[in-house]
Write a protein that holds these residues in place. Sequence first.
Motif, PDB file in Angstrom:
ATOM      1  N   ALA A  13       5.835  -7.476  10.928  1.00 43.86           N
ATOM      2  CA  ALA A  13       6.259  -6.194  10.328  1.00 43.86           C
ATOM      3  C   ALA A  13       6.657  -6.256   8.746  1.00 43.86           C
ATOM      4  O   ALA A  13       6.124  -5.543   8.025  1.00 43.86           O
ATOM      5  CB  ALA A  13       7.339  -5.801  10.851  1.00 43.86           C
ATOM      6  N   SER A  14       7.177  -7.800   8.454  1.00 38.63           N
ATOM      7  CA  SER A  14       7.412  -7.946   7.122  1.00 38.63           C
ATOM      8  C   SER A  14       6.105  -8.122   6.244  1.00 38.63           C
ATOM      9  O   SER A  14       6.153  -7.406   5.060  1.00 38.63           O
ATOM     10  CB  SER A  14       8.294  -9.407   7.077  1.00 38.63           C
ATOM     11  OG  SER A  14       8.633  -9.490   5.844  1.00 38.63           O
ATOM     12  N   VAL A  15       5.108  -8.649   6.740  1.00 37.31           N
ATOM     13  CA  VAL A  15       3.873  -8.959   6.100  1.00 37.31           C
ATOM     14  C   VAL A  15       3.197  -7.424   5.921  1.00 37.31           C
ATOM     15  O   VAL A  15       2.638  -7.071   4.994  1.00 37.31           O
ATOM     16  CB  VAL A  15       3.070  -9.844   6.979  1.00 37.31           C
ATOM     17  CG1 VAL A  15       1.497  -9.657   6.242  1.00 37.31           C
ATOM     18  CG2 VAL A  15       3.448 -11.032   6.942  1.00 37.31           C
ATOM     19  N   LYS A  16       3.268  -6.716   6.811  1.00 41.50           N
ATOM     20  CA  LYS A  16       2.657  -5.259   6.810  1.00 41.50           C
ATOM     21  C   LYS A  16       3.316  -4.457   5.800  1.00 41.50           C
ATOM     22  O   LYS A  16       3.032  -3.816   4.912  1.00 41.50           O
ATOM     23  CB  LYS A  16       2.893  -4.771   8.039  1.00 41.50           C
ATOM     24  CG  LYS A  16       2.129  -3.422   8.201  1.00 41.50           C
ATOM     25  CD  LYS A  16       2.066  -2.934   9.742  1.00 41.50           C
ATOM     26  CE  LYS A  16       1.342  -1.434   9.632  1.00 41.50           C
ATOM     27  NZ  LYS A  16       1.523  -0.924  11.013  1.00 41.50           N
ATOM     28  N   ALA A  17       4.726  -4.534   5.674  1.00 44.59           N
ATOM     29  CA  ALA A  17       5.650  -3.902   4.825  1.00 44.59           C
ATOM     30  C   ALA A  17       5.374  -4.448   3.389  1.00 44.59           C
ATOM     31  O   ALA A  17       5.415  -3.733   2.526  1.00 44.59           O
ATOM     32  CB  ALA A  17       7.232  -4.288   5.179  1.00 44.59           C
ATOM     33  N   GLY A  18       5.279  -5.971   3.241  1.00 41.52           N
ATOM     34  CA  GLY A  18       4.771  -6.483   1.752  1.00 41.52           C
ATOM     35  C   GLY A  18       3.516  -5.855   1.444  1.00 41.52           C
ATOM     36  O   GLY A  18       3.463  -5.522   0.176  1.00 41.52           O
ATOM     37  N   ALA A  19       2.732  -5.726   2.160  1.00 39.27           N
ATOM     38  CA  ALA A  19       1.363  -5.295   1.819  1.00 39.27           C
ATOM     39  C   ALA A  19       1.217  -3.638   1.455  1.00 39.27           C
ATOM     40  O   ALA A  19       0.868  -3.248   0.355  1.00 39.27           O
ATOM     41  CB  ALA A  19       0.253  -5.446   3.006  1.00 39.27           C
ATOM     42  N   ALA A  20       2.223  -3.104   2.075  1.00 36.15           N
ATOM     43  CA  ALA A  20       2.494  -1.764   1.609  1.00 36.15           C
ATOM     44  C   ALA A  20       3.145  -1.498   0.534  1.00 36.15           C
ATOM     45  O   ALA A  20       2.987  -0.494  -0.449  1.00 36.15           O
ATOM     46  CB  ALA A  20       3.127  -0.774   2.750  1.00 36.15           C
ATOM     47  N   CYS A  21       4.110  -2.434   0.224  1.00 37.32           N
ATOM     48  CA  CYS A  21       4.900  -2.604  -1.068  1.00 37.32           C
ATOM     49  C   CYS A  21       4.034  -2.741  -2.261  1.00 37.32           C
ATOM     50  O   CYS A  21       3.807  -2.192  -3.346  1.00 37.32           O
ATOM     51  CB  CYS A  21       5.982  -3.563  -0.878  1.00 37.32           C
ATOM     52  SG  CYS A  21       7.134  -3.486  -2.264  1.00 37.32           S
ATOM     53  N   ASP A  22       3.163  -3.932  -2.083  1.00 39.60           N
ATOM     54  CA  ASP A  22       2.104  -4.053  -3.138  1.00 39.60           C
ATOM     55  C   ASP A  22       1.139  -3.042  -3.317  1.00 39.60           C
ATOM     56  O   ASP A  22       0.987  -2.789  -4.629  1.00 39.60           O
ATOM     57  CB  ASP A  22       1.360  -5.273  -2.525  1.00 39.60           C
ATOM     58  CG  ASP A  22       1.887  -6.664  -2.332  1.00 39.60           C
ATOM     59  OD1 ASP A  22       3.118  -6.594  -3.009  1.00 39.60           O
ATOM     60  OD2 ASP A  22       1.580  -7.572  -1.845  1.00 39.60           O
TER      61      ASP A  22
END
Length: 95
Positions: A13-22
Amino acid sequence: VKAGAAYVKAVAASVKAGAACDKAWAAYVKAEAAYDKAGAACDKAGAACDKAKAAYVKAEAAYDQAINNNSSALAALHAIECPGCPWNGRSIFPD
């Protein structure tokens, strides 16, 4: 085991959220560049408008001066070209 599975799920979830943030940050940077470009275009258009207004004011002054300098000649020409015209210097409608 349960905690480990929860941890793996949280990392995903953190990786997914990080990608969305990027992705959101890239969109922000792109929007900011467009905003800056639009601001520069607005400034350029404003300068052109100011220049055109100054030219208009100068031309209007020249026109007014030409009318003032030639008012008697214009009145004489009007009398020749428009005999019987009710123009009184302000209106064609008699008082």
